[in-house]
Structure formats: C-alpha cells, structure tokens
Scaffold this active site. Sequence first.
Site, PDB file in Angstrom:
ATOM      1  CE1 TYR A 184      -3.177   2.913   0.237  1.00 19.17           C
ATOM      2  CE2 TYR A 184      -3.489   2.452   2.566  1.00 19.17           C
ATOM      3  CZ  TYR A 184      -3.786   3.191   1.437  1.00 19.17           C
ATOM      4  OH  TYR A 184      -4.689   4.218   1.522  1.00 19.17           O
ATOM      5  CE  LYS A 205      -5.941   2.634  -2.086  1.00 19.63           C
ATOM      6  NZ  LYS A 205      -6.657   3.011  -0.843  1.00 19.63           N
TER       7      LYS A 205
END
Length: 268
Positions: A109, A137
């Site tokens: 992330y 992400k």
Amino acid sequence: MPGIRARSPVRGFVIQGSNGEFPFLTSSERLEVVSRVRQAMPKDKLLVAGSGCESTQATVEMTVSMAQVGADVAMVLTPCYYRGRMSSAALIHHYTKVADLSPIPVVLYNVPANTGLDLPVDTVVTLSQHPNIIGIKDSGGDVTRIGLMIHKTRRQDFQVLAGSAGFLLASYAVGAVGGVCALANVLGAQVCQLERLCLTGQWEDAQKLQLRLIEPNTAVTRRFGIPGLKKAMDWLGYYGGPCRAPLQELSPEEEEELRLHFTNNGWL
C-alpha cells in the site's frame, strides 16, 4: 468502510484503509471492525484488511490477527515515522518478513500523501517476486509510475490497483486491473461502471464519466478528506457517522462547497 452496501457491484471491501481512520483506533478496535464486517458481508465478496503498523513485528502480529478474524488479504501500508531511514533495503526486509509470516496474501500500500514516502519502483519490482505478495494499491496518482510498475512486473503474478477514482481511467489505459477508491463509498455503482467501460473499450463514454468523477473524488480525498467523505455518505443514503478526534466535522462553508462538487457533476 461501512458505506458500501452489499448490493454494490464491487468485488469486495477494503477495511482499515486510509478512510477507515485506523491510526485513531486501538489494536482491538481494528480487529473488531474487521470481524464485524466479515460477519455482515456476503460470503462471495473479498475482504481486504489494512494491517500496516510502524514496526515489522507489530505488522506481522496484526496481519496474523486480521487473518484470524476473517480477512482474505492483508493490505500493508509503508512504515513511515522514520521515513529518512526507510531505504529500499529496509522496505524490502520489512515486506518480505511480513509476507513470509502472513497466512494470507499481502498487497503493498503506497500512499505518499499520508506517509511522505513513495515506495521505489525497483523495490516494488523486487517484492513482486515474493510468492505471497500479490499486488500493490498505489495512491500516488503518477500514471507514468503506475505504467512502469505494470511493465516491469508483467512476468510476475502481480496486480497493480489504482488508489483513487481520480485517475482510474488512466490507470486502466496503462494496464491496471482494478482500483481501491474512496469515492466508491458514495458512488460505487458509477466507479464500477467506469471500470466496465474501460474493460470493454468504450473509451469515449469512459472519459465522459471519468471527468464527472474527478471533482467529487478530489473533494472527498485531498480537499476535505474523511469528514467530507462521511458527509457525502450521509447525503447519498449511507451512514457516514462522526469522525474520531482530532478530526473535526466540516464547517457550514465547507459543507456547501462539498455539495457543489457533487451537484455540479449531477450526483446530487
């Protein structure tokens, strides 16, 4: 992330992402939220839980615990308090240790707006080779970087996800396979429609929809953040609820500005 109803056409739910206020929750609260979502959500939906902590040991423990309460995938934020020492070697060691010990797959992330730290592309490429690290992400918004990651990890079983609806079309255009978007909490069907238009090559319609999503997306992320997202959820038939201190509710002037971003684009 209580805003998306089960009927929304999303593939799953991300709990304890940036909009889940997880830095303000205790460890037990973080686990309870995930447990309750697991019990309430449809069985065919994917549950991705944010398990990142500042230390490697704490992240490992939180990731294992998230799996125990029902998470299918762990999304691990970059440790950033000592960002000056978060070299590629440190980050590779951190994520490798977490992935080695995690009973569920790990998604990297990257959210430099919150952490002040951008995961280097070469670090991502190295980590993509780990069998238990399945994707990233990326919320940075640099489509050139996203395209480069996709290109350099194309031989790996690794998925690149756009971290915001504001650049979802551009990300699909360079090969992203999905997105984790704050705006989906309030305009979930529309964000999914944008995905369908991109995947079916309807680029003109996709562009029109993307342009209508940029202003409300910016409003509930960079401009007003969590208080803005929660207020928009209340307007659109969901439950946003109060923010946890020190976050404050929107002022009347901010609320009016937020409303304009939605009404001007036909969403309210």
